[in-house]
Design a protein around this motif. Structure first.
Motif, PDB file in Angstrom:
ATOM      1  N   GLY A   1      -9.087  -3.134   6.689  1.00  0.00           N
ATOM      2  CA  GLY A   1      -9.213  -1.947   7.522  1.00  0.00           C
ATOM      3  C   GLY A   1      -9.277  -0.693   6.685  1.00  0.00           C
ATOM      4  O   GLY A   1      -9.226  -0.751   5.450  1.00  0.00           O
ATOM      5  N   ASN A   2      -9.378   0.446   7.330  1.00  0.00           N
ATOM      6  CA  ASN A   2      -9.453   1.726   6.625  1.00  0.00           C
ATOM      7  C   ASN A   2      -8.296   1.844   5.633  1.00  0.00           C
ATOM      8  O   ASN A   2      -7.152   1.580   5.972  1.00  0.00           O
ATOM      9  CB  ASN A   2      -9.384   2.885   7.615  1.00  0.00           C
TER      10      ASN A   2
ATOM     11  N   SER B   1      -4.683   1.098   7.421  1.00  0.00           N
ATOM     12  CA  SER B   1      -4.399  -0.319   7.645  1.00  0.00           C
ATOM     13  C   SER B   1      -3.345  -0.843   6.675  1.00  0.00           C
ATOM     14  O   SER B   1      -3.649  -1.476   5.665  1.00  0.00           O
ATOM     15  CB  SER B   1      -5.689  -1.132   7.527  1.00  0.00           C
TER      16      SER B   1
ATOM     17  N   ASP C   1     -13.768  -0.596  10.529  1.00  0.00           N
ATOM     18  CA  ASP C   1     -13.355   0.761  10.903  1.00  0.00           C
ATOM     19  C   ASP C   1     -12.463   0.671  12.139  1.00  0.00           C
ATOM     20  O   ASP C   1     -12.916   0.312  13.227  1.00  0.00           O
ATOM     21  CB  ASP C   1     -14.591   1.613  11.193  1.00  0.00           C
TER      22      ASP C   1
ATOM     23  N   ARG D   1     -10.701   3.265  13.353  1.00  0.00           N
ATOM     24  CA  ARG D   1     -10.487   4.566  13.974  1.00  0.00           C
ATOM     25  C   ARG D   1     -10.972   4.532  15.418  1.00  0.00           C
ATOM     26  O   ARG D   1     -11.885   3.778  15.761  1.00  0.00           O
ATOM     27  CB  ARG D   1     -11.240   5.662  13.213  1.00  0.00           C
TER      28      ARG D   1
ATOM     29  N   GLN E   1     -14.288   3.683  18.007  1.00  0.00           N
ATOM     30  CA  GLN E   1     -14.971   2.453  17.605  1.00  0.00           C
ATOM     31  C   GLN E   1     -14.010   1.293  17.356  1.00  0.00           C
ATOM     32  O   GLN E   1     -14.416   0.131  17.288  1.00  0.00           O
ATOM     33  CB  GLN E   1     -15.842   2.693  16.368  1.00  0.00           C
ATOM     34  N   ARG E   2     -12.736   1.627  17.236  1.00  0.00           N
ATOM     35  CA  ARG E   2     -11.701   0.617  16.987  1.00  0.00           C
ATOM     36  C   ARG E   2     -11.802  -0.559  17.960  1.00  0.00           C
ATOM     37  O   ARG E   2     -11.741  -1.718  17.557  1.00  0.00           O
ATOM     38  CB  ARG E   2     -10.336   1.292  17.124  1.00  0.00           C
TER      39      ARG E   2
ATOM     40  N   ASN F   1     -14.892  -2.834  17.459  1.00  0.00           N
ATOM     41  CA  ASN F   1     -14.823  -3.518  16.172  1.00  0.00           C
ATOM     42  C   ASN F   1     -13.770  -4.620  16.163  1.00  0.00           C
ATOM     43  O   ASN F   1     -13.994  -5.708  15.609  1.00  0.00           O
ATOM     44  CB  ASN F   1     -14.553  -2.517  15.050  1.00  0.00           C
TER      45      ASN F   1
ATOM     46  N   LEU G   1     -10.416   9.620   1.501  1.00  0.00           N
ATOM     47  CA  LEU G   1     -10.896   9.599   2.876  1.00  0.00           C
ATOM     48  C   LEU G   1     -10.351  10.778   3.682  1.00  0.00           C
ATOM     49  O   LEU G   1      -9.321  11.359   3.345  1.00  0.00           O
ATOM     50  CB  LEU G   1     -10.459   8.295   3.554  1.00  0.00           C
TER      51      LEU G   1
END
Length: 220
Positions: free
Chosen positions: A8-9, A13, A36, A38, A41-42, A45, A209
């Motif tokens: 994950g990010n 994560s 991703d 977030r 879109q979490r 996904n 990020l």
């Protein structure tokens, strides 16, 4: 390569961080796919992950036809796939290590629960409450006892799954409640963990990020 870690990010994560670290510390080759997580879109996904992994969450390790989900299972698998050095050979010490991992996995998130892993990467940190400062000090004292009992340099002697499990918690607690001189072994252990090359590799990516701000962080 048939071995793939769905991660994950980097700045969100924490569970994937643990699994990734165990694999890297054991020098296991794997391909990584970063999912991703977030919002918004979490949800899509993770639903896609759910098509081959029941929890519909990261991390997931796919090794050939085997699907290994949950960070603890992946960490244990990494230990066995490697040289087995992340669990002590002594039976009772191995059980102690697993107890520490289980604590992190089950209820440790309640310790300073408003200080999320994401918040470790915020440039502007909130002032911790007295309760949070006291909770952090309590944890530091327990880690200090562990290090005294087993002689360091890590929680049960050599680097183990227990140390790896606590890395994200070390980051979030230390970012808000720096460990005091009352706990010198804990302070040295935390620094030793953060300076490990694989931890630094992850953190370099994470700090690059855009922060992921959690609702209620500044008002809690």
């Amino acid at each position: 390569m048939t071995r793939t870690l769905y991660s994950g990010n980097r700045n969100a994560s924490s569970w994937a961080f643990r699994a990734w670290l165990a694999l890297r510390e054991q020098n296991i080759d794997f391909k990584e796919i970063i999912v991703d997580i977030r919002r918004p879109q979490r949800w899509k996904n993770l639903a896609d992950i759910g098509s081959f992994s029941p929890p519909a969450a990261v991390p997931v390790l796919v090794d050939g036809e085997s699907v290994i989900y949950d960070s603890s299972a992946i960490m244990e698998y990494a230990n066995e796939l490697g040289d087995g050095s992340l669990l002590p050979k002594d039976l009772k010490l191995r059980a102690q290590t697993r107890s520490l991992v289980a604590w992190q996995h089950s209820t440790f998130g309640k310790v300073c629960g408003c200080l999320s892993f994401e918040s470790a990467f915020y440039k502007q940190k909130k002032q911790p409450t007295i309760s949070e400062v006291n909770q952090a000090a309590w944890v530091y004292s327990l880690w200090e006892e562990c290090l005294i009992k087993h002689g360091g340099p890590y929680l049960v002697g050599d680097l183990s799954l227990a140390d790896i499990a606590f890395v994200p918690s070390v980051l979030r607690l230390q970012a808000h409640c720096p460990v005091s001189a009352k706990f010198p072994l804990t302070k040295a252990w935390m620094q030793r963990l953060i300076e490990r090359p694989h931890v630094q590799e992850w953190l370099t990516d994470a700090y690059a990020l855009e922060p992921i701000y959690c609702e209620g962080y500044y008002s809690s």
